[in-house]
Design a protein around this motif. Structure first.
Motif, PDB file in Angstrom:
ATOM      1  N   GLY A  70       0.810  -1.211   0.000  1.00 35.47           N
ATOM      2  CA  GLY A  70       0.000   0.000   0.000  1.00 35.47           C
ATOM      3  C   GLY A  70       0.845   1.263   0.000  1.00 35.47           C
ATOM      4  N   GLN A 107      -1.462   3.998   4.165  1.00 37.62           N
ATOM      5  CA  GLN A 107      -1.723   2.621   4.592  1.00 37.62           C
ATOM      6  C   GLN A 107      -0.564   2.067   5.412  1.00 37.62           C
ATOM      7  N   LYS A 133      -0.737   3.430   9.013  1.00 41.02           N
ATOM      8  CA  LYS A 133      -1.731   2.734   9.836  1.00 41.02           C
ATOM      9  C   LYS A 133      -1.246   1.333  10.204  1.00 41.02           C
ATOM     10  N   THR A 134      -0.711   0.623   9.216  1.00 44.12           N
ATOM     11  CA  THR A 134      -0.236  -0.747   9.467  1.00 44.12           C
ATOM     12  C   THR A 134       0.906  -0.764  10.470  1.00 44.12           C
TER      13      THR A 134
END
Length: 715
Positions: free
Chosen positions: A415, A419, A422-423
């Motif tokens: 991503g 992304q 967040k991950t």
């Protein structure tokens, strides 16, 4: 005879001795056989063609037995004082290589060794085995095609799997079945005595676009240089291009410089001219020799295949997207400045389309229009990209994966940057939960041990708990980056419009005016961003606001107590590289105690040993922090910042935005970083057509205007 050779001969009495040697060579050549499935994929097809009576399950069973034999031999070698060792420190291969190549030294080493050419698989045996495999595959394909019956007089077409198999056969027979995936396993990178990457791996899948992120000074640029220099093992058929140095200025036109970067097209065109000249010089029109005409026809076909006639238009589109006007495209490269030559180097890379494109902060040299164009252009890029960038919006628009450099290790996330962010946070939370669970488990065991340590009836249980505790891996708290903080000093407050331009006109030459009748003003609460195309006059406007340049016409008003702190986009060139950061501040602002210098540097993250290192040894982002400290030593009450985010990592840009929001003075900045602009600025000045226009819609409105202009220009 080796155990596996004896086993193969027993299973296949009619096996050819050359094929036994070939299979044995394949097994010996594999450093790691991870499973019996890998064994089956490697030699299964060759074993199937020896005995048609054996089923697929029989072959898999034989491969399982082979794997067991090889695993047993590997285990034996490990136990018998072999060369396997666990290192307590990293091994610097470059120094080992120099010692090994020195005359009179023993060249035998477990780290650097040359494979014996006699151990290579014989090419004739390989060709024979591959020919047998292709023959069997063709026979199977014929059976599949004959099994299909025509319906309504029309033969059914091949299935998708059959099409793939036939394509693979064609590629194998032509020798072009080459993978463009890049896998670099278990490598170290050191800079001097400092280890940057230790025991890490990186996998780049063909056609994916990777963003390389991490704090300043961790080794991102060094990694790109190491890949491009060939010090890491990458297949030789993969072309690599690292946009690092600007194009050397000479009499070559800019557009010709881009066209010449396609070496194959350039070679074919030169050969075409040579052959055409031979034909024209021949008195008989070269009728007696058809070789020249044949070669010329082949060259025409090759040029048509690569669409050579469309190359000038494609090069012009790339240059226009990067901001080159038609006049600049026809100008000699020696007439371009360093920034434009870097853009030309980027244009050459985009035009030549290497298999792996390495970009290091490509947006630093571009204005907003060029950045938006580059984002759109790279979204359709066919080959692999590895880009270092700290522009969050650029990474979100371009990247399909993020490679995070942290704690001397590379971790890949799927991503774009949002992304990944967040991950990464979720991963850190899970690691903390796991840490707490493991900690509680250990404490529970320790409580049992402490309670029954001296109980004779529980002695055996205590001993088993002690052994269990010893076998558990070390408990480590999940690593988290130290938060970056920046703090600008407090300043004197001023009232009213402290900086103002009335009916300002300016030009360097009368034939080319820069500004005509400009009116603008700023106060202590101003948060202004200046945007516009490169060459429109943004930096000139900053110099007029600071008083370095005087208007040709009109008036500049400035408050008598105004103190301006200026951050130049070329700040690196203005720092004394041989001095330490503390010595630099002492030279610029003498007479103050050393604690004051270190305190100012500490407000921008230059602390401890870092403050006592020479400036030349610092990374680009660390030099920027030193420049912020120099700017703040005069206690300014108004900041004028020209591209302050260049070389800053993502976390430092966030810290800069928060510090500017807390700053009690006025701010005018020139930047292309969308994150910083939206975070700080409340007003947008657009420099265009000799005017300075205040845009009410903010940055989003300006971005839409730029995208519409690009569509109109066909970029």
């Amino acid at each position: 005879m080796a155990a596996y050779e004896e086993f193969l001969t027993g299973c296949f009495p009619s096996i050819d001795s050359e094929l036994v040697s070939y299979v044995g060579g394949m097994l010996e050549d594999n450093d790691v056989v991870s499973s019996s499935n890998v064994m089956y994929e490697a030699i299964g097809p060759f074993l199937e063609q020896i005995d048609d009576s054996k089923t697929e399950d029989d072959i898999k069973h034989i491969c399982d037995r082979l794997y067991a034999l090889i695993s047993k031999s590997v285990d034996t070698s490990v136990q018998s004082n072999g060369p396997n060792k666990i290192l307590g420190a990293p091994v610097h291969l470059s120094s080992l290589l120099q010692e090994t190549n020195a005359p009179g030294t023993d060249t035998s080493s477990i780290w650097i060794s040359k494979r014996d050419s006699n151990a290579q698989v014989d090419s004739k045996q390989l060709a024979k085995a591959e020919a047998q495999l292709l023959k069997k595959q063709k026979k199977q394909a014929d059976k599949d095609s004959s099994a299909k019956k025509p319906q309504n007089g029309v033969m059914e077409g091949p299935t998708a799997s059959q099409q793939i198999n036939r394509r693979d056969q064609k590629l194998e027979s032509s020798g072009t079945n080459k993978s463009y995936d890049i896998k670099i396993e278990n490598f170290d990178i050191a800079f001097g005595d400092r280890v940057l990457i230790l025991g890490s791996s990186i996998h780049l899948s063909a056609g994916r676009r990777y963003g390389l992120c991490g704090r300043n000074g961790l080794g991102k640029t060094t990694l790109l240089k190491t890949i491009s220099s060939g010090n890491l093992q990458i297949p030789s058929h993969i072309t690599i291009l690292h946009v690092e140095q600007e194009v050397v200025g000479d009499d070559t036109l800019s557009i010709d410089s881009v066209l010449e970067s396609d070496t194959e097209r350039h070679r074919l065109l030169n050969r075409e001219k040579e052959l055409a000249k031979l034909i024209n010089l021949s008195p008989t029109g070269n009728k007696g020799d058809n070789s020249v005409s044949t070669e010329l026809s082949e060259i025409y076909e090759a040029l048509e295949a690569i669409e050579a006639d469309k190359a000038p238009a494609r090069a012009a589109v790339i240059l226009a997207g990067l901001g080159f006007t038609p006049a600049m495209q026809k100008a000699c490269t020696r007439s371009l400045s360093g920034g434009w030559r870097m853009r030309l180097a980027l244009a050459r890379a985009l035009f030549s389309k290497p298999d792996l494109l390495l970009l290091d902060e490509p947006t630093n040299m571009l204005d907003m229009k060029a950045i938006i164009w580059l984002e759109n252009y790279l979204q359709t890029w066919a080959t692999t990209i590895l880009v270092v960038s700290h522009d969050r919006s650029f990474l979100n628009a371009v990247c399909t994966d993020i490679v995070h450099l942290h704690s001397r290790n590379l971790i890949t996330y799927k991503g774009n940057y949002d992304q990944f962010d967040k991950t990464k946070d979720e991963r850190l939370k899970n690691q903390k939960k796991e840490y707490e669970a493991q900690k509680q488990y250990r404490e529970h065991i320790q409580v049992f041990i402490d309670r029954f340590r001296y109980n004779a009836n529980r002695a055996s249980q205590v001993q088993s708990k002690l052994k269990l505790l010893e076998k558990l891996p070390p408990l480590e708290l999940p690593g988290k980056d130290v938060e970056v903080s920046m703090k600008f000093p407090e300043c004197d407050k001023l009232t009213g419009n402290i900086l103002q331009l009335d009916e300002m006109c300016f030009h360097y030459t009368k034939e080319r005016p820069i500004f005509i009748s400009v009116d603008c003003n700023a106060n202590m609460k101003s948060r202004i961003c200046i945007v516009g195309d490169n060459g429109a006059g943004k930096t000139t406007l900053l110099k007029i606001l600071m008083g370095e340049l005087s208007p040709v016409k009109g008036i500049r008003h400035a408050h008598r107590s105004l103190r301006i702190g200026y951050f130049s986009q070329h700040h690196v060139d203005q720092l004394e590289m041989d001095l330490t950061s503390v010595e630099l501040l002492a030279q610029r602002f003498p007479g103050k105690p050393q604690e004051q210098y270190r305190n100012m540097l500490g407000q921008y993250g230059v602390t401890g040993e870092l403050a006592m290192r020479p400036v030349t040894s610092l990374s680009g982002g660390q030099k920027s922090r030193v420049a912020f400290a120099v700017m703040s030593m005069s206690n300014p009450n108004f900041f004028i910042l020209d591209e302050p985010t260049n070389h800053l990592d993502m976390e430092t840009i966030e810290a800069l935005g928060e510090a500017l929001n807390k700053f009690e003075g006025g701010v005018i900045l020139v930047s292309h970083d969308e994150r910083l602009i939206t975070m700080v600025c409340q007003e947008l000045w657009v420099v265009k057509n000799n005017k300075v226009i205040s845009l009410e819609g903010g940055f989003d409105h300006y971005k839409k205007i730029v995208e519409e202009e690009l569509k109109e220009q066909g970029c």
